[in-house]
Structure formats: C-alpha cells, structure tokens
Design a protein around this motif. Structure first.
Motif, PDB file in Angstrom:
ATOM      1  N   ILE A  18       0.762  -1.391   0.085  1.00  0.00           N
ATOM      2  CA  ILE A  18      -0.104  -0.194  -0.435  1.00  0.00           C
ATOM      3  C   ILE A  18       1.339   1.529  -0.084  1.00  0.00           C
ATOM      4  N   LYS A  19       1.769   0.903   1.183  1.00  0.00           N
ATOM      5  CA  LYS A  19       3.220   2.451   0.912  1.00  0.00           C
ATOM      6  C   LYS A  19       3.821   2.284  -0.139  1.00  0.00           C
ATOM      7  N   LEU A  20       3.827   1.077  -0.981  1.00  0.00           N
ATOM      8  CA  LEU A  20       4.489   1.925  -1.883  1.00  0.00           C
ATOM      9  C   LEU A  20       3.460   1.857  -3.418  1.00  0.00           C
ATOM     10  N   GLU A  21       1.830   1.440  -3.322  1.00  0.00           N
ATOM     11  CA  GLU A  21       1.380   2.273  -4.441  1.00  0.00           C
ATOM     12  C   GLU A  21       1.305   4.002  -3.859  1.00  0.00           C
ATOM     13  N   ASN A  22       0.337   3.690  -2.851  1.00  0.00           N
ATOM     14  CA  ASN A  22       1.005   5.587  -2.826  1.00  0.00           C
ATOM     15  C   ASN A  22       1.925   6.334  -2.907  1.00  0.00           C
ATOM     16  N   GLU A  23       2.844   5.920  -2.832  1.00  0.00           N
ATOM     17  CA  GLU A  23       4.143   6.578  -3.750  1.00  0.00           C
ATOM     18  C   GLU A  23       4.277   6.681  -5.314  1.00  0.00           C
ATOM     19  N   LEU A  24       3.437   5.343  -5.668  1.00  0.00           N
ATOM     20  CA  LEU A  24       3.237   5.868  -6.974  1.00  0.00           C
ATOM     21  C   LEU A  24       2.342   6.700  -7.535  1.00  0.00           C
ATOM     22  N   ILE A  25       1.053   6.850  -6.865  1.00  0.00           N
ATOM     23  CA  ILE A  25       0.095   7.734  -6.942  1.00  0.00           C
ATOM     24  C   ILE A  25       0.977   9.374  -7.423  1.00  0.00           C
ATOM     25  N   ARG A  26       1.818   9.003  -6.067  1.00  0.00           N
ATOM     26  CA  ARG A  26       2.171  10.461  -5.723  1.00  0.00           C
ATOM     27  C   ARG A  26       3.252  11.166  -6.793  1.00  0.00           C
ATOM     28  N   LEU A  27       3.998  10.360  -7.194  1.00  0.00           N
ATOM     29  CA  LEU A  27       4.792   9.689  -8.676  1.00  0.00           C
ATOM     30  C   LEU A  27       4.118  10.455 -10.128  1.00  0.00           C
ATOM     31  N   GLU A  28       3.209   9.520  -9.735  1.00  0.00           N
ATOM     32  CA  GLU A  28       2.160  10.198 -11.150  1.00  0.00           C
ATOM     33  C   GLU A  28       1.398  11.379 -10.693  1.00  0.00           C
ATOM     34  N   GLU A  29       0.838  11.662 -10.116  1.00  0.00           N
ATOM     35  CA  GLU A  29       0.631  13.495  -9.647  1.00  0.00           C
ATOM     36  C   GLU A  29       1.967  14.314 -10.284  1.00  0.00           C
ATOM     37  N   LEU A  30       3.576  14.035  -9.619  1.00  0.00           N
ATOM     38  CA  LEU A  30       3.951  14.727 -10.278  1.00  0.00           C
ATOM     39  C   LEU A  30       4.789  15.221 -10.964  1.00  0.00           C
ATOM     40  N   GLU A  31       4.721  14.095 -11.952  1.00  0.00           N
ATOM     41  CA  GLU A  31       4.838  13.603 -13.384  1.00  0.00           C
ATOM     42  C   GLU A  31       3.224  14.341 -14.128  1.00  0.00           C
ATOM     43  N   ARG A  32       2.557  14.832 -13.366  1.00  0.00           N
ATOM     44  CA  ARG A  32       1.781  15.634 -14.514  1.00  0.00           C
ATOM     45  C   ARG A  32       2.257  17.016 -14.469  1.00  0.00           C
ATOM     46  N   ASP A  33       2.427  16.825 -12.945  1.00  0.00           N
ATOM     47  CA  ASP A  33       1.974  18.608 -12.711  1.00  0.00           C
ATOM     48  C   ASP A  33       3.051  19.128 -13.919  1.00  0.00           C
ATOM     49  N   SER A  34       4.379  18.361 -13.369  1.00  0.00           N
ATOM     50  CA  SER A  34       5.503  19.133 -14.322  1.00  0.00           C
ATOM     51  C   SER A  34       5.673  19.197 -15.580  1.00  0.00           C
ATOM     52  N   LYS A  35       5.000  17.905 -16.486  1.00  0.00           N
ATOM     53  CA  LYS A  35       3.967  17.935 -17.823  1.00  0.00           C
ATOM     54  C   LYS A  35       3.882  19.520 -18.077  1.00  0.00           C
ATOM     55  N   ASN A  36       2.833  19.137 -17.167  1.00  0.00           N
ATOM     56  CA  ASN A  36       2.419  20.635 -17.289  1.00  0.00           C
ATOM     57  C   ASN A  36       2.371  22.085 -17.129  1.00  0.00           C
ATOM     58  N   CYS A  37       3.847  21.788 -16.489  1.00  0.00           N
ATOM     59  CA  CYS A  37       4.745  23.091 -15.965  1.00  0.00           C
ATOM     60  C   CYS A  37       5.543  23.409 -16.505  1.00  0.00           C
ATOM     61  N   ILE A  38       6.174  22.623 -17.646  1.00  0.00           N
ATOM     62  CA  ILE A  38       6.803  22.861 -19.104  1.00  0.00           C
ATOM     63  C   ILE A  38       6.094  23.287 -20.076  1.00  0.00           C
ATOM     64  N   THR A  39       4.846  22.680 -20.854  1.00  0.00           N
ATOM     65  CA  THR A  39       3.734  23.561 -21.372  1.00  0.00           C
ATOM     66  C   THR A  39       3.425  24.946 -20.725  1.00  0.00           C
ATOM     67  N   ASN A  40       3.332  25.346 -19.825  1.00  0.00           N
ATOM     68  CA  ASN A  40       3.084  26.519 -19.694  1.00  0.00           C
ATOM     69  C   ASN A  40       4.399  27.505 -19.870  1.00  0.00           C
ATOM     70  N   MET A  41       5.820  25.914 -19.583  1.00  0.00           N
ATOM     71  CA  MET A  41       7.022  27.412 -19.277  1.00  0.00           C
ATOM     72  C   MET A  41       7.171  27.596 -21.505  1.00  0.00           C
ATOM     73  N   VAL A  42       7.335  26.170 -21.847  1.00  0.00           N
ATOM     74  CA  VAL A  42       6.883  26.654 -23.838  1.00  0.00           C
ATOM     75  C   VAL A  42       6.019  27.939 -23.994  1.00  0.00           C
ATOM     76  N   GLN A  43       5.144  27.993 -23.422  1.00  0.00           N
ATOM     77  CA  GLN A  43       4.143  29.075 -23.571  1.00  0.00           C
ATOM     78  C   GLN A  43       4.420  30.437 -23.246  1.00  0.00           C
ATOM     79  N   LEU A  44       5.133  30.695 -22.196  1.00  0.00           N
ATOM     80  CA  LEU A  44       5.573  32.052 -21.443  1.00  0.00           C
ATOM     81  C   LEU A  44       6.675  32.291 -22.349  1.00  0.00           C
ATOM     82  N   SER A  45       8.093  31.226 -22.732  1.00  0.00           N
ATOM     83  CA  SER A  45       9.286  31.504 -23.748  1.00  0.00           C
ATOM     84  C   SER A  45       8.355  32.238 -24.857  1.00  0.00           C
ATOM     85  N   GLU A  46       7.411  31.773 -25.242  1.00  0.00           N
ATOM     86  CA  GLU A  46       6.536  32.082 -26.626  1.00  0.00           C
ATOM     87  C   GLU A  46       6.357  33.966 -26.542  1.00  0.00           C
TER      88      GLU A  46
END
Length: 254
Positions: A18-46
């Motif tokens: 269960i702990k491992l599964e929770n960490e995986l969920i957290r990592l998935e959320e961080l990955e999703r957030d990081s992709k959103n951040c990079i997309t925003n960075m691309v738009q801001l640079s443009e």
C-alpha cells in the motif's frame, strides 16, 4: 490467540504494498504536474519572443529565442537533471529587469530610423529609363551586415526561409542558395530565418540569394564598374568588391 509469524508477515507485506502504491500515485501526480509546468514554460517563452518582436528589441529577442530553444530541448529530452536547470537559470539571469530601458531605446531607435528612411525615400530621385541609358543596374542588399550587389533581373522574394542552407527544394527543383552554409557560425541548436531573392539566370535556371534588407538599386556605367571593381577569386560566385562611400560591396554573378 496470538497471530502467527506468517500472518504478521502477510500484514507487513500488504502494508508495504500500500505504501509503494501511494508513492506511485504521488509520483504520477508529480509527473503530470511537471508536464503541465513545462507546457506553461514553452508558452511563456513564446510570449517573451512575441513581446520582444512587438517592441522591436533585438537584445531581448535574442535571449528569449535562446531560452525557448533550451526549454524545447528540456521538453523533448524529458530529463530533469541539474545541468538542464542550470542552463535555463543561466539564460534567465542574463535577462535583467534593470535592462528594460532597452525596450524603450529600441522602440525609439526604430521609430527614428523609420522616419529617417521615409525622409530619405522622399528625397531620392527615382531611377527612370531615361537616366539608365547605357548603364548597368544592380540590386543592392545587406546580409548579416555585409553588402552585396547582383545584376537586376525580374525576381520574387521568399520570406522566412531557414538560414544558410546549400539549396532550397521548390517543387521538383533544387535551387542553389548564396552564400550557403558556413557564412555565419551559429551556436548548436540555434535557428535563423532569412528572406531569399529568387531570380533566373540567362539559361532560365533559378538561383536564390539570402538577404536581410534591400537597399536602393545601383546604376553604373560599364566603364565605371570596371574601374571600381577589385577582382576577388576567393569565392567562385563573387566577381569582386567595390568600395563606395567607405563601404565595401561584393559583386555577385548570376
């Protein structure tokens, strides 16, 4: 009755799972957030590039384009190592708020330049067929601060062509481009676009000439041209150079 060792082991196993599964969920959320951040960075640079272009500020435009390139690399690699962050922060550090006066300076300089050009154009005597009798006419253009002359023929202009390619594919034809690769050294990953003059030679074969800006046409007699021309054999397509009013002009053949 006390739980057996196997029961305790099973509970620990599933609690750990269960702990491992929770960490995986957290990592998935961080990955999703990081992709959103990079997309925003691309738009801001443009957006930075657009603002720099609107304000006609080459100082900030160059840095904004460099930043955009690095962010796109960041996005493509999908790697978030320290060196990638260092590269981005290094470019951002060069864009200082204290330099915002440069926006005003550039806007003012460009406005003055446009007014001056407008005044000069009004004062220019148009080249007519009467004062062209017995003279050769050349298109004068500037590329990366270097002045060039080519014999004036019917031509068309292509905009925003990737800079300094050897040739350009138009339909099934390959059009040679002058001056071609190596004229300007660019940093790795740097991209430039230029305009191209497209004209045909006597055999109807098309040739392209990169340029930044067109200047006033030249009209000169053949005798005067021969006296002014200093022949140059370093480039097969450049016949030589002419010095006029303290500036060098390179005569290109077609």
């Amino acid at each position: 009755m006390k739980p057996t060792k196997k029961v305790l082991g099973a509970e620990e196993f599933f609690q750990t799972k269960i702990k491992l599964e929770n960490e995986l969920i957290r990592l998935e959320e961080l990955e999703r957030d990081s992709k959103n951040c990079i997309t925003n960075m691309v738009q801001l640079s443009e957006t930075l590039i657009q603002i720099s272009q609107t304000n006609e500020s080459p100082y900030f435009l160059q840095r904004s384009k460099r930043l955009s390139i690095e962010i796109h690399k960041f996005q493509i690699k999908n790697e978030y190592k320290q060196k990638e962050f260092d590269s981005l922060f290094h470019i951002l550090d060069k864009i200082k708020s204290e330099d915002k006066i440069e926006f005003l300076d550039s806007a003012l300089k460009n406005r003055i330049t446009r007014i001056a050009q407008h005044i000069v154009e009004k004062k220019r005597t148009p080249i007519t067929s009467q004062n062209l009798k017995g003279k050769l006419v050349f298109i004068c253009y500037v590329l990366e601060g270097v002045n060039f002359l080519i014999p004036k023929k019917s031509y068309r202009i292509l905009r925003d062509i990737p800079a300094f390619k050897k040739q350009l594919k138009i339909g099934e034809k390959s059009v040679p481009l002058f001056p071609g690769p190596g004229f300007v050294l660019m940093e790795e990953g740097e991209k430039k676009q230029k305009n191209v003059i497209l004209m045909k030679d006597s055999s109807k074969k098309e040739h392209g000439f990169y340029f930044d800006e067109l200047k006033e046409d030249w009209a000169v007699s053949k005798t005067s041209l021969e006296g002014l021309l200093e022949k140059d054999s370093t480039n097969g397509q450049v016949l030589g150079k002419i010095k006029r009013k303290g500036k060098l002009y390179h005569l290109v053949k077609i």
